[in-house]
Every structure is written in C-alpha cells, then in structure tokens.
Scaffold this active site. Structure first.
Site, PDB file in Angstrom:
ATOM      1  N   ASP A 103       0.609 -16.400  19.450  1.00  0.00           N
ATOM      2  CA  ASP A 103       0.289 -15.100  18.569  1.00  0.00           C
ATOM      3  C   ASP A 103       0.003 -13.962  19.419  1.00  0.00           C
ATOM      4  OD1 ASP A 103      -0.644 -13.564  16.564  1.00  0.00           O
ATOM      5  OD2 ASP A 103      -2.162 -14.767  15.863  1.00  0.00           O
ATOM      6  N   ALA A 104       1.176 -13.238  19.914  1.00  0.00           N
ATOM      7  CA  ALA A 104       1.308 -12.217  21.033  1.00  0.00           C
ATOM      8  C   ALA A 104       1.349 -10.737  20.310  1.00  0.00           C
ATOM      9  CB  ALA A 104       2.500 -12.456  21.759  1.00  0.00           C
ATOM     10  N   LYS A 105       1.785 -10.936  19.094  1.00  0.00           N
ATOM     11  CA  LYS A 105       2.071  -9.332  18.275  1.00  0.00           C
ATOM     12  C   LYS A 105       2.514  -8.293  19.057  1.00  0.00           C
ATOM     13  CE  LYS A 105      -1.720 -10.404  15.141  1.00  0.00           C
ATOM     14  NZ  LYS A 105      -2.519 -11.726  15.907  1.00  0.00           N
ATOM     15  N   ARG A 106       3.631  -8.933  20.052  1.00  0.00           N
ATOM     16  CA  ARG A 106       4.362  -7.860  20.743  1.00  0.00           C
ATOM     17  C   ARG A 106       5.442  -7.124  20.044  1.00  0.00           C
ATOM     18  NH1 ARG A 106       0.709  -9.635  23.669  1.00  0.00           N
ATOM     19  NH2 ARG A 106       1.091 -10.109  25.805  1.00  0.00           N
TER      20      ARG A 106
END
Length: 303
Positions: A103-106
């Site tokens: 869950d990095a939301k890059r």
C-alpha cells in the site's frame, strides 16, 4: 506470463477467502513483550519489534486471508531499519503462501513513475505482488505501472473512490460536462480493463473503492465489470459486512476486502490491561478476529 488476476482469483477460490489484513504497525499500540520503552528505543530495536509483531499476525491470519497489505508509511518512518523490517515481512509472508499488496499509493510521471513501478512490481526484496497507485497526475503516471505489472505477471490497484471521509473534496469534483472526476477515471480504467482481461474475465488492473461508499460502489461495479476492487474501510473505518455485496459479481468474485486496525489491534478491545498481552494471547485473539471477518464476508458472497 499469466494474467495476475487469474492467479489472485484462483488463490481466493482455493483458500475460500477474499479477506486481506493490513499491516500498519504503530509501536504505541504494541504490548510490552514486544517493546516497552518506546521513547528511547533505537530504530533498530523498533524495527525488530515491528517484524516480530508482523510475524505473529501473519502466523495468526495465514489460514484465513489471501493477502497481507503493508502500509509503507509505517515502515519508512524508521528509515533503512524500517525498510529492512518491511523486506523481512514480505519474505516471511511469502513463506506462508500469502500474496503481498504494497500500500504505497505512488504516482509520478515518466521515468520516475517507471522507477517506482520497478521498485514495487519488480524482483527486489521490496517488491510485492500488487501495489496501490495514485492516478491524479494523469495516465503517464500510472501507465508505467501497467506495463511493468504486465511484464512481471503482477497487478496494481488504482485509487478511485477511497474510504476516507474527505475523499469527496477532490474525487467528487464535477467536471465541465457534469461528470464526477472519479467516474472519469473509471472510464479510463474500463478501456484498459477490456484489453487486459484474463481467463476469469478480470484484468490485472484493479481499483480502490472504499467500503464506506456502497452506493457509489454499486454504480462503479456496473461500469467496471472487469476490475478487481480493493476495498479498504471494513471494520473500524465504518464499512459494514451487509453493505459489501455490491462490490462482488454474481459468483462472489471481483473484490478483496481489507481490514487493518480492527484485526491487528483487537487485543486492545475492552481491555484496559492490553499492554500486558502475551504473544500467545495476541495470536489467539487475532486468529479469532480474522476468522470471524472472513466468515462475515463469505456469508455476503454466498460461500
């Protein structure tokens, strides 16, 4: 290279689970057997405690979840020691047969976006099987993730309608033609999903739709029949089991339901002495909470 959506669905069928547990380790909520002095502990000591915490959770939930979802901010805050704990967590989860959603939301553009994609969907110790991606920089921000995922047999989840209360401030903005911003993104995802379907009729390009927005989810599901939904917000954020049906297709496929705090900190519930919780008690309570959540979700799925 197999379409990752097929791998994900087949593992969900085999385990009879679409449940995902988020690994959001906050040392302020750790029992004392893991770490007692949180003020003066070194980052190395904290990182070791985080990995031990994650090991207990993974052992407790492995039979009931299809994936774990580390929230990267909780590891990055401790620098290289935190990243080491994340890499060790990923390796340990793999040894238990679990899939990993970073869950990095890059999200960036061009070569930077490509570098992020290689970091999280490549072959490094940090790489998982799926990653969350922020689409709000435009298509050149998320298309590199699509290409890398396809080439490596992995998947991604593009943010669409997130579970947080203020998501409407941006995602629900009305465009010139009256369409909402998040639905315009859904239109772009629909086009991509049509050309990237696997044997089970789902694309390796999924999307994030919060459990706290079931009415919006129903409309999105009708428009995105080939995208797997990652559904955060179940449990402590207010998402209810009875509202989950709209996220699935008629066969009970098409969505992964995620819960973090409601599972990993369940030993704190109505327990003023939670700091004295032992490893064995922690394992037992988390295992029970994960099983209960899985059964609630499967009841909605008709399984």
């Amino acid at each position: 290279m197999r379409n990752f959506a097929d791998i994900l669905i087949e593992q969900s069928i085999q385990k009879k689970s679409v449940f995902v547990v988020g690994l959001d380790p906050d040392i302020a909520f750790f029992p004392h057997f893991l770490i007692k002095d949180t003020q003066d502990a070194s980052q190395e000591v904290i990182a070791n405690a985080i990995f031990q915490f994650n090991q207990i959770i993974i052992d407790a939930v492995a039979d009931h979840v299809v994936a774990i979802k580390p929230q990267l901010a909780y590891y990055e805050v401790y620098g290289s020691h935190g990243i080491r704990a994340l890499e060790e967590t990923i390796a340990y989860a793999r040894s238990k047969g679990l899939l990993i959603i970073n869950d990095a939301k890059r999200g960036d553009i061009g070569s930077t976006s490509l570098a992020y994609a290689k970091a999280f969907l490549g072959q490094s110790p940090l790489s998982g099987d799926m990653v969350t991606v922020n689409p709000f920089l435009g298509s050149d921000g998320y298309l590199p993730f699509v290409d890398v995922a396809k080439n490596n047999g992995k998947g991604l989840f593009i943010l669409l309608k997130t579970s947080n209360p203020s998501s409407h401030e941006i995602q629900n903005l009305s465009l010139e033609d009256g369409e909402l911003l998040y639905f315009r993104i859904a239109e772009n995802l629909h086009k991509l999903s049509l050309s990237t379907k696997g044997e089970h009729d789902y694309s390796f390009i999924g999307t994030v739709v919060g459990a706290t927005y079931p009415l919006e989810a129903e409309r999105i599901r009708q428009f995105l029949p080939h995208c797997i939904f990652l559904v955060p917000g179940f449990g402590m954020q207010g998402g209810k089991a009875e509202d989950l049906k709209v996220f699935f297709d008629a066969k009970g496929h098409g969505a992964l339901i995620s819960s973090s705090r409601g599972i990993i900190y369940c030993y704190m519930d109505n327990n003023p002495y939670w700091e004295a919780t032992t490893a064995e008690e922690m394992h037992t309570l988390i295992q029970k909470a994960a099983l209960q959540a899985k059964e609630q979700i499967n009841a909605v799925r008709g399984i």
